[in-house]
Motif scaffolding. Structure first.
Motif, PDB file in Angstrom:
ATOM      1  N   ASP A 257       0.945  -1.199   0.176  1.00 26.93           N
ATOM      2  CA  ASP A 257      -0.006   0.099  -0.134  1.00 26.93           C
ATOM      3  C   ASP A 257       0.678   1.327   0.136  1.00 26.93           C
ATOM      4  O   ASP A 257       0.460   2.315  -0.525  1.00 26.93           O
ATOM      5  CB  ASP A 257      -0.809  -0.015   1.224  1.00 26.93           C
ATOM      6  CG  ASP A 257      -2.192  -1.056   1.107  1.00 26.93           C
ATOM      7  OD1 ASP A 257      -2.223  -1.651   0.099  1.00 26.93           O
ATOM      8  OD2 ASP A 257      -2.743  -0.885   2.109  1.00 26.93           O
ATOM      9  N   ARG A 260       1.251   2.918  -3.427  1.00 22.67           N
ATOM     10  CA  ARG A 260       0.115   3.719  -4.186  1.00 22.67           C
ATOM     11  C   ARG A 260       0.482   5.196  -4.481  1.00 22.67           C
ATOM     12  O   ARG A 260       0.927   5.608  -3.552  1.00 22.67           O
ATOM     13  CB  ARG A 260      -1.143   3.344  -3.543  1.00 22.67           C
ATOM     14  CG  ARG A 260      -1.276   1.537  -3.486  1.00 22.67           C
ATOM     15  CD  ARG A 260      -2.519   1.414  -2.391  1.00 22.67           C
ATOM     16  NE  ARG A 260      -2.650   2.223  -1.187  1.00 22.67           N
ATOM     17  CZ  ARG A 260      -3.399   2.135  -0.115  1.00 22.67           C
ATOM     18  NH1 ARG A 260      -4.719   1.435  -0.762  1.00 22.67           N
ATOM     19  NH2 ARG A 260      -3.224   3.091   0.870  1.00 22.67           N
ATOM     20  N   TRP A 322      -0.842   0.568 -12.386  1.00 21.38           N
ATOM     21  CA  TRP A 322      -0.859   1.845 -11.457  1.00 21.38           C
ATOM     22  C   TRP A 322      -1.955   1.568 -10.602  1.00 21.38           C
ATOM     23  O   TRP A 322      -3.125   1.077 -11.144  1.00 21.38           O
ATOM     24  CB  TRP A 322      -1.154   2.876 -12.188  1.00 21.38           C
ATOM     25  CG  TRP A 322      -0.665   4.361 -11.328  1.00 21.38           C
ATOM     26  CD1 TRP A 322      -1.449   4.620 -10.310  1.00 21.38           C
ATOM     27  CD2 TRP A 322       0.235   5.352 -11.518  1.00 21.38           C
ATOM     28  NE1 TRP A 322      -1.153   5.801  -9.705  1.00 21.38           N
ATOM     29  CE2 TRP A 322       0.037   6.141 -10.651  1.00 21.38           C
ATOM     30  CE3 TRP A 322       1.336   5.474 -12.273  1.00 21.38           C
ATOM     31  CZ2 TRP A 322       0.810   7.301 -10.275  1.00 21.38           C
ATOM     32  CZ3 TRP A 322       2.021   6.572 -12.159  1.00 21.38           C
ATOM     33  CH2 TRP A 322       1.713   7.597 -11.182  1.00 21.38           C
ATOM     34  N   VAL A 323      -2.050   1.708  -9.216  1.00 22.65           N
ATOM     35  CA  VAL A 323      -2.983   1.314  -8.545  1.00 22.65           C
ATOM     36  C   VAL A 323      -3.195   2.934  -7.558  1.00 22.65           C
ATOM     37  O   VAL A 323      -2.400   3.289  -7.093  1.00 22.65           O
ATOM     38  CB  VAL A 323      -3.289   0.275  -7.457  1.00 22.65           C
ATOM     39  CG1 VAL A 323      -4.159   0.103  -6.717  1.00 22.65           C
ATOM     40  CG2 VAL A 323      -2.698  -1.085  -8.478  1.00 22.65           C
ATOM     41  N   ASN A 324      -4.501   3.088  -7.374  1.00 23.78           N
ATOM     42  CA  ASN A 324      -4.758   4.607  -6.317  1.00 23.78           C
ATOM     43  C   ASN A 324      -4.697   3.903  -4.972  1.00 23.78           C
ATOM     44  O   ASN A 324      -4.445   2.732  -4.852  1.00 23.78           O
ATOM     45  CB  ASN A 324      -5.789   5.187  -6.987  1.00 23.78           C
ATOM     46  CG  ASN A 324      -7.235   4.494  -6.569  1.00 23.78           C
ATOM     47  OD1 ASN A 324      -7.226   3.469  -6.078  1.00 23.78           O
ATOM     48  ND2 ASN A 324      -8.385   5.263  -7.362  1.00 23.78           N
ATOM     49  N   ASN A 325      -5.106   4.831  -4.131  1.00 19.21           N
ATOM     50  CA  ASN A 325      -5.258   4.589  -2.728  1.00 19.21           C
ATOM     51  C   ASN A 325      -6.313   4.187  -2.229  1.00 19.21           C
ATOM     52  O   ASN A 325      -6.532   4.110  -0.997  1.00 19.21           O
ATOM     53  CB  ASN A 325      -4.628   5.988  -1.888  1.00 19.21           C
ATOM     54  CG  ASN A 325      -5.520   7.337  -2.299  1.00 19.21           C
ATOM     55  OD1 ASN A 325      -6.412   6.855  -3.282  1.00 19.21           O
ATOM     56  ND2 ASN A 325      -5.907   7.859  -1.262  1.00 19.21           N
ATOM     57  N   VAL A 329      -3.174  -3.304  -2.057  1.00 15.38           N
ATOM     58  CA  VAL A 329      -2.409  -4.388  -3.132  1.00 15.38           C
ATOM     59  C   VAL A 329      -1.622  -5.293  -2.456  1.00 15.38           C
ATOM     60  O   VAL A 329      -0.700  -5.178  -1.630  1.00 15.38           O
ATOM     61  CB  VAL A 329      -1.135  -3.331  -3.873  1.00 15.38           C
ATOM     62  CG1 VAL A 329      -0.645  -4.022  -4.943  1.00 15.38           C
ATOM     63  CG2 VAL A 329      -1.979  -2.065  -4.224  1.00 15.38           C
TER      64      VAL A 329
END
Length: 430
Positions: A257, A260, A322-325, A329
């Protein structure tokens, strides 16, 4: 060139095509909702299409719906049962979603519906509306909610070729859609097989019966079965094979995390690219760079956290992403594969661990409180090896479906507007 217009356009159609009022080649029908104050009007055998049916099945042919009405509901409302192949367009709230009736159904008032005459292939109309999905709001108006009102729907004009050509174009696009659907169905079957294996190994395994009969979970060969101990012990959550334990998720999960980074919509618009950008529940965009590279399990942290059954919202993702908050993850560790973790998550009731009265949240601290049945490392590693080929096929099938979807999305506007002819399209699809 657009293939749909409100009012007769001035643009000249391709040779052999013509602009025509949609109401002249298809009968326009509205929908209605039987009163919720009469529960006896609901729960029958007449499928009733609502907005969620459309948003979840955009472009598909519906064989069933979330809700059903009955003859009383139809008789006591303005709803009408329309025939199979009726094309439905959502006109309020979520504007521009298209579905086709696979059998006689009714719809809510949130739809405008067309029953095509022999002069218009219903699939061709569906593809026209699909090709206009992103621009559909230009036909809508309203200060609070964008809506396509009936005067606009009645004024729709479509650009169409003769019927034989409509069928040829629809056949070409349908062939791609069928291949994509088959890949999705195959993936669902593969995951169902993996879920059945997980259930046999870790859910339905009866330690008392196993101890009495000297057996291990079904489907194992003798070598694999030998990994299971023939003795059992009591844990806080029930009997488990010796050496197994209910541990914290933290013991079997690597979390990323801290890596992110959220990107606002305006920033993403400036950074369009090829790398998937994921939110709590879905793929949201594509951007010009990535934060992660590998195979991961995403689960919602806030917003979209759990479904109506309390199961976590999960996404199985791979590659450069890409992963946002808003999504945790995760990867498996200590012999637990990420796929093993995924199968376990899709059986977890996480409602006791969710906080937030206004917006649901599954904090990292609360997630660590969720118990996880951890077998011996040997058993975990063998299970991971057994399910790995299934998920490799799932990833391959998904990538192939993405490629076909991109091809279809490229061909759709060009075929449906007459800019590309069938012989050229067939060359591209071979």
């Amino acid at each position: 060139m657009f293939s749909l217009s409100v009012g007769m356009p001035t643009s000249i159609p391709p040779q052999g095509w013509r602009w025509v009022s949609l109401s002249k080649v298809a009968r326009l029908e509205s929908g209605h909702t039987p009163s919720r104050r009469h529960p006896e009007w609901w729960g029958g055998d007449i499928p009733w299409i609502g907005i969620r049916d459309a948003t979840r099945n955009h472009g598909a042919t519906l064989l069933d719906t979330e809700q059903h009405t009955n003859e009383l509901g139809i008789a006591n409302s303005s709803a009408r049962v329309l025939p199979a192949h009726t094309v439905c367009l959502s006109r309020t709230a979520s504007v521009g979603y298209v579905v086709v009736m696979g059998r006689p159904m009714a719809t809510s008032q949130d739809f405008v519906n067309w029953v095509c005459t022999p002069a218009l292939d219903h699939r061709f109309l569906k593809y026209i509306l699909l090709s206009e999905h992103k621009s559909m709001l230009r036909f809508a108006s309203g200060t609070t909610h964008q809506t396509i009102y009936f005067p606009e729907a009645k004024a729709f004009h479509v650009c169409i070729p003769e019927v034989k050509q409509q069928f040829a174009i629809s056949d070409a696009l349908q062939a791609l859609d069928d291949r994509i659907a088959l890949l999705h169905e195959s993936n669902s079957t593969l995951e169902a097989i993996a879920q059945a294996m997980f259930k046999s190994w870790f859910v339905d395994f009866d330690p008392v019966r196993a101890k009495q009969q000297g057996i291990a979970p079904t489907g194992m060969d003798e070598v694999t079965a030998a990994l299971f101990p023939d003795d059992f012990e009591q844990s806080e959550l029930g009997m488990v094979p010796k050496g197994w334990a209910y541990d914290s998720l933290k013991d079997v999960v690597s979390i990323f995390d801290s890596q992110r980074v959220p990107l606002a919509g305006q920033e993403r618009a400036k950074r369009q690219g090829i790398y998937p950008y994921f939110g709590a529940a879905a793929l949201m965009d594509h951007v010009d760079s990535y934060l992660f590279d590998g195979i991961f399990l995403l689960t919602g942290e806030d917003g979209s956290v759990a479904d109506s059954n309390g199961l976590p919202v999960t996404q199985y993702v791979w590659g450069k992403i890409w992963v946002n908050n808003h999504a945790h993850v995760l990867q498996g560790k200590e012999g637990i594969s990420t796929e093993h973790l995924l199968l376990a998550f899709r059986r977890m009731d996480i409602r006791p661990y969710i906080t937030g009265a206004v917006q649901a949240k599954l904090s990292q601290a609360n997630m660590w409180r969720i118990p996880f049945l951890r077998p011996t490392r040997a058993v975990a590693e063998v299970f991971g090896l057994m399910i790995a080929p299934l998920f490799e096929q799932i990833r391959q099938g998904t990538e192939e479906a993405k490629t076909l979807s991109a091809l279809r999305d490229t061909l759709l506007p060009r075929l449906i507007s007459g800019q590309l002819r069938i012989p050229d399209a067939e060359t591209l699809t071979q």
